[in-house]
Write an enzyme that holds these catalytic residues in place. Structure first.
Site, PDB file in Angstrom:
ATOM      1  N   CYS A 413       5.329  68.579  80.723  1.00  0.00           N
ATOM      2  CA  CYS A 413       6.458  68.087  81.500  1.00  0.00           C
ATOM      3  C   CYS A 413       7.620  69.061  81.584  1.00  0.00           C
ATOM      4  O   CYS A 413       8.185  69.263  82.658  1.00  0.00           O
ATOM      5  CB  CYS A 413       6.918  66.737  80.982  1.00  0.00           C
ATOM      6  SG  CYS A 413       7.312  66.728  79.230  1.00  0.00           S
ATOM      7  N   HIS A 457       9.631  62.971  77.377  1.00  0.00           N
ATOM      8  CA  HIS A 457       9.302  63.420  78.726  1.00  0.00           C
ATOM      9  C   HIS A 457      10.518  64.115  79.331  1.00  0.00           C
ATOM     10  O   HIS A 457      11.633  63.953  78.842  1.00  0.00           O
ATOM     11  CB  HIS A 457       8.893  62.201  79.570  1.00  0.00           C
ATOM     12  CG  HIS A 457       8.230  62.563  80.858  1.00  0.00           C
ATOM     13  ND1 HIS A 457       7.149  63.411  80.921  1.00  0.00           N
ATOM     14  CD2 HIS A 457       8.459  62.170  82.143  1.00  0.00           C
ATOM     15  CE1 HIS A 457       6.770  63.540  82.169  1.00  0.00           C
ATOM     16  NE2 HIS A 457       7.548  62.793  82.945  1.00  0.00           N
ATOM     17  N   ASP A 473       9.284  63.145  89.572  1.00  0.00           N
ATOM     18  CA  ASP A 473       8.561  63.541  88.351  1.00  0.00           C
ATOM     19  C   ASP A 473       7.450  64.505  88.738  1.00  0.00           C
ATOM     20  O   ASP A 473       6.354  64.096  89.106  1.00  0.00           O
ATOM     21  CB  ASP A 473       7.984  62.297  87.664  1.00  0.00           C
ATOM     22  CG  ASP A 473       7.407  62.658  86.306  1.00  0.00           C
ATOM     23  OD1 ASP A 473       7.350  63.861  85.988  1.00  0.00           O
ATOM     24  OD2 ASP A 473       7.019  61.740  85.576  1.00  0.00           O
TER      25      ASP A 473
END
Lengths: 672, 344
Positions: A413, A457, A473
């Site tokens: 991430c 994250h 995202d």
């Protein structure tokens, strides 16, 4: 070497020294995993010297050597921690000192002092670990501490540990109600009186407020719980649970930081459009930071916290203890357009942007009509090209964004978020990074969701005209077929986050997961009732009693009253001069019960002599043991007092007395 | 030489109570006595047994208890500061245990029955003993009980419920007379040694302390100037009849010739003599030493010497006399008279 002169009665006996040493070792064990290896090595050395010294007293170091060892111990702590203050350094120093005291157990006074200091060691450990198992273990250690004090006081007559343990057991049992009253009603501090510089230490795992390659991966392999959440209504879909933490604005080419976060005063409502808010309660593990994690987007802050312009919930004090808070969030929203100053901040680029990055973005810009189309173009890039998601990314050099985008193309991430945010800035779309957690595992036993450190994250927010900041995202854009599940399962095992969808068809893995959930539920209950008990709960209790108007004073008065009442009840019970039953009576009652089981219950009108006669007549085979018992019992009963020898003899007879029912022992028929 | 030391001690004591005592000493003594009188003592019942009542028990933390308290305080502050509930929980638990232990300490003395008996008589300078019987009436066993009258650490004893135990208390003696146990303390620090509970027990038990015998004493046969009669009648008193003489006060009635008295020949005394027939009068007035205590210690020596030599002897003191006799009980009577002698 002149040693201290100690009167004979006050000299420490080797057995007492041994027990004190064992107690200190037992009390030190749980804290040792939290200390540096040098300190542990030193502790182990001193323990070994002490135990060897019990076997060979001449091996004990003399006074000069002890002083030398003390200096060595302090130096060792200093070397390990560079400070003697703070939690870690302080704990190491205290453990070192109490261990060194073991080398100087000459008098009973030394033994008592060491034993009492174990109490402090117990409290110090709770700063490191508050789990139920540790608490139970240390509970046993504190019982050992009390028993040792009882034993050291002496005067119990019999040798051995048994009488001391009996006294300890009674003391502990009688102390429990008082402990409970004190725990529930003793006023707590809402803010610390002093601070020993916890912030300087990075002992805690938790979200950091900067991001660079490797920062989150450290967290992602950590299966510990970060916080637990209980929703008021039905929880939203797990994929929508973006727990918002620090927002990062500034990239220096390698590392994202908060930079000069805009200092606009928080406005009552940053949101211009919002859905119906959902309400939930979070129990956050201590982080020593001020972030309170809340779902995108929080609308009301808990007490003692505020919402920043970047919509972060921030506590006024660092979270040094478990913190429970309620937040309301809206799941769909539109934020207000920020000021020009903020726009510029969100467009600032580091100086290591390479031409090929600019070329890539220029391509997209040519194709896209609007900002949102450009964002979609960027996401498609991550999806189409051979980007891999892995927890074990290859190392990156001086320009991580460039190398990641064009060479390694493997990461997780933080790599994706960082690269994507930069690309957006190059394209002229203001962007920022948000750190936090994604998802959460349902615990059906406890009825809550647990979010682990491994759920950490990072994602991106881009500024789109008319919509405000929009969450994007980029990690989710990676083709699912290119997610490296093996690395996750290898690193995390059963603790792997659900988003890795590790195969759970394996029965054992399922069992392990459910056991883990059960353990976590126990842990949550423990947290809820013990660790997280706070002033608020106390005030709620006062409220129930209708005393809320008096606040702290009401609490103090209630505490005094409850303590007095509890003590009065305990004292009343203590000063009742007679135990429940006389020992002799108890023995006779047991004798009668045994005979009753064999089918010969005593009639109410029968005295022991008549009863014995009847039993002997009905069961001549029992005449021997019954006769012997009564021959001893009757004179003991009717003389002034039974001698201890008689009692012991009766007890021994009763132990061997096992009357069978008449006929086969297997027969179920009762004769009476 | 213990007797000399005892004398020196006595002289010092006499001096202190006399004019030589400083004003400060007298005030200190008075203040001390005032506070003594404020102390609650366990009164003795009509059966001679003192039963410890609730209001006569004193209790204070020991040094260990103070340390314990200090560590508890640090634990409390630390746990409060770091808002650590488990730390608070263990602090409260240990503190509660200490509070409960305090009550146990107090209860270990409550209702204890003590009876004190004086021991056999001793010479001044020796150790007098008192026998203390402790009875754990009721159904509570007692542990770590100590009886003391001075600062010496006494052995601790434990008594099962309903049982009793006897402990001997030794007391150094510094002056003759009836030695009273003026400060008997019963104490305990059961169960954890954090608190010490004690009480002062009132007793009427005494142990007799004879004067310390002098190392040497003049032979009582030696005429010390009192020439009313010889103090030693060689040839008088025992088996062989020697003749009669006129009665003198102090003569044994057994030796009076009653037959002669019946014949109205007056009071005559038959005189006997034999192998042991030596009568000795040990007399206060025969000694020249000025100091009362020195005289008494010389007389004591003379009594002991006479007893050892197996003589029949009598004792004359300004406040009374013991007639001529022989035997252990006679010696004890004489020594008692010397012990209790007070110059009018």
């Amino acid at each position: 070497m002149p040693e201290r002169r100690i009167p004979a009665g006050e000299r420490a006996k080797p057995s007492q020294v041994l027990w004190t040493t064992l107690l200190v070792i037992a009390a030190c064990l749980p804290v040792m995993p939290h200390l540096r290896w040098q300190v542990n090595a030193f502790l182990a050395l001193v323990f070994a010297v002490r135990l060897l010294g019990l076997r060979w007293p001449s091996a004990m170091p003399g006074r000069g050597l002890r002083i030398l060892l003390t200096f060595a111990g302090v130096a060792n702590c200093l070397h390990g921690y560079h400070t003697l203050a703070g939690q870690d350094g302080g704990a190491a120093l205290f453990a070192t000192m109490i261990t060194l005291k073991l080398l100087e157990l000459d008098s009973k006074r030394d033994l008592r002092l060491t034993t009492i200091l174990v109490g402090f060691l117990i409290v110090v450990q709770f700063l490191f670990d508050e789990s139920f198992s540790i608490a139970a273990y240390l509970g046993v250690v504190s019982l050992g501490m009390i028993a040792l004090l009882v034993k050291l006081n002496g005067g119990l007559g019999e040798a051995g540990a048994r009488p001391a343990l009996r006294v300890t057991y009674r003391l502990a049992l009688q102390a429990l109600p008082l402990t409970l009253v004190l725990f529930v009603l003793f006023p707590r501090l809402e803010a610390p009186l002093w601070n020993l510089g916890f912030e300087r230490e990075a002992a805690m795992t938790g979200m950091s407020d900067t991001m660079e390659p490797g920062a989150i991966s450290e967290l992602v392999v950590n299966g510990e719980g970060a916080f637990r959440v209980r929703f008021e209504g039905a929880p939203p879909d797990s994929g929508q649970l973006y727990w918002r933490g620090p927002v990062l604005w500034e990239m220096d080419g390698r590392r994202w930081t908060q930079g000069d976060a805009p200092h606009e005063s928080p406005r009552p409502s940053e949101l211009v459009a919002a859905s119906e808010p959902i309400e939930y309660e979070v129990v956050l593990e201590p982080t020593r930071q001020r972030w309170l994690f809340a779902l995108d987007m929080p609308v009301t802050a808990p007490s003692d916290a505020f919402i920043t312009p970047a919509l972060q919930v921030v506590a006024r004090q660092p979270i040094n203890a478990l913190r429970r808070y309620r937040v309301r969030s809206v799941m769909s929203y539109a934020t207000q357009a920020p000021s020009q100053e903020v726009r510029l901040l969100a467009l600032r680029l580091p100086d290591n942007i390479t031409p090929r990055m600019r070329a890539l973005v220029a391509d997209w810009g040519a194709e896209a009509q609007t900002e949102w189309q450009l964002v979609q173009r960027g996401l498609a890039f991550f999806n189409r090209e051979a980007f891999h998601y892995t927890l074990l990314p290859p190392a990156l050099g001086a320009n991580p964004a460039d190398e990641f985008l064009f060479e390694t193309r493997a990461g997780f991430c933080e790599h994706y978020a960082s690269a994507f945010a930069l690309l957006m800035r190059i394209a002229g779309i203001p962007s920022r990074i948000v750190l936090g957690y994604l998802g959460g595992e349902d615990n059906d036993i406890g009825g809550y969701k647990i979010v682990r450190q491994s759920d950490a994250h990072a994602w991106v927010e881009v500024l789109i005209p008319e919509r405000g900041w929009v969450r994007v995202d980029p990690t989710a854009a990676v083709d699912p077929s290119r997610i490296d599940r093996r690395s996750a399962s290898r690193l995390l095992g059963a603790n792997a986050s659900l988003r890795f969808s590790i195969d759970e068809t394996n029965g054992f893995a399922r069992f392990a997961r459910s056991m883990r959930l059960l353990a976590d539920t126990l842990d949550a209950t423990w947290q809820n009732w013990v660790l997280d008990f706070s002033t608020e709960d106390q005030l709620a209790l006062l409220d129930k009693l209708g005393l809320s108007a008096f606040r702290e004073y009401g609490l103090a008065a209630l505490m005094m009253l409850a303590i007095s009442l509890t003590l009065a009840v305990i004292l009343l019970a203590l000063s009742r001069d007679n135990p429940p039953q006389d020992a002799l009576d108890a023995l006779y009652a047991r004798f009668c019960r045994k005979l009753a089981r064999a089918g010969l219950p005593k009639h109410h009108h029968e005295g022991p002599r008549d009863y014995g006669r009847r039993v002997t007549a009905e069961r001549p085979d029992l005449a021997g043991p019954v006769g012997r018992f009564l021959a001893l019992y009757i004179p003991s009963r009717y003389s002034a007092s039974a001698s201890p020898q008689n009692l012991e003899q009766l007890r021994a007879q009763l132990r061997d007395f096992a009357p069978k029912e008449p006929g086969s022992p297997l027969s179920l028929k009762r004769s009476r | 030489m213990p007797s000399a030391a005892a004398h020196r001690a006595d002289r010092r004591r006499d001096g202190a109570s006399g004019q030589g005592a400083s004003l400060r000493g007298r005030i200190a003594g008075r203040v001390g006595r005032y506070f003594e009188s404020m102390l609650r003592r366990v009164p003795m019942g009509s059966d001679g047994v003192a039963r410890v009542g609730a209001r006569q028990i004193y209790i204070l933390p020991t040094a260990t208890g103070m340390t314990y308290g200090a560590v508890m305080l640090v634990m409390l502050l630390g746990s409060l500061n770091y808002q650590n509930n488990l730390g608070l929980l263990s602090t409260f638990f240990l503190a509660s245990v200490a509070i409960i232990a305090m009550h146990h300490t107090w209860l270990s003395l409550l209702g204890l029955a003590a009876q004190v008996r004086g021991g056999p008589a001793v010479f001044c300078g020796e150790t007098a003993t008192f026998e203390i019987t402790l009875h754990a009436e009721g159904r509570r066993a007692r542990y770590d009980l100590r009886a003391r009258s001075d600062d010496k650490p006494p052995p601790s004893l434990q008594i099962a419920a309903g049982d009793q135990a006897t402990v001997k208390l030794g007391l150094r003696t510094a002056r003759r007379g009836q030695l009273e146990l003026d400060k008997l303390t019963l104490e305990t620090s059961h169960p954890m040694g954090l608190f010490r509970a004690w009480c002062y027990v009132e007793t009427d038990a005494t142990t007799l302390v004879y004067p310390a015998p002098a190392a040497h004493a003049p032979d009582p046969s030696h005429d010390a100037g009192d020439d009313r009669r010889p103090h030693r009648h060689r040839g008088e008193g025992a088996e062989d009849y020697l003749g009669s003489r006129g009665y003198r006060p102090g003569d044994s009635p057994r030796h009076i010739d009653w037959k002669a008295f019946a014949r109205e020949r007056g009071l005559l005394v038959k005189e006997y003599g034999g192998d042991e027939g030596q009568d000795v009068w040990i007399q206060w007035s025969a000694l020249r030493a000025g100091d009362t205590e020195t005289r008494l210690s010389l007389l004591t020596r003379q009594v002991l010497d006479a007893t050892e030599a197996g003589l029949r002897f009598g004792l004359r003191l300004p406040d009374g006399m013991e007639p001529l006799a022989r035997g252990a009980s006679h010696t004890q009577r004489c020594l008692k008279r010397l012990a209790l002698f007070s110059h009018a």
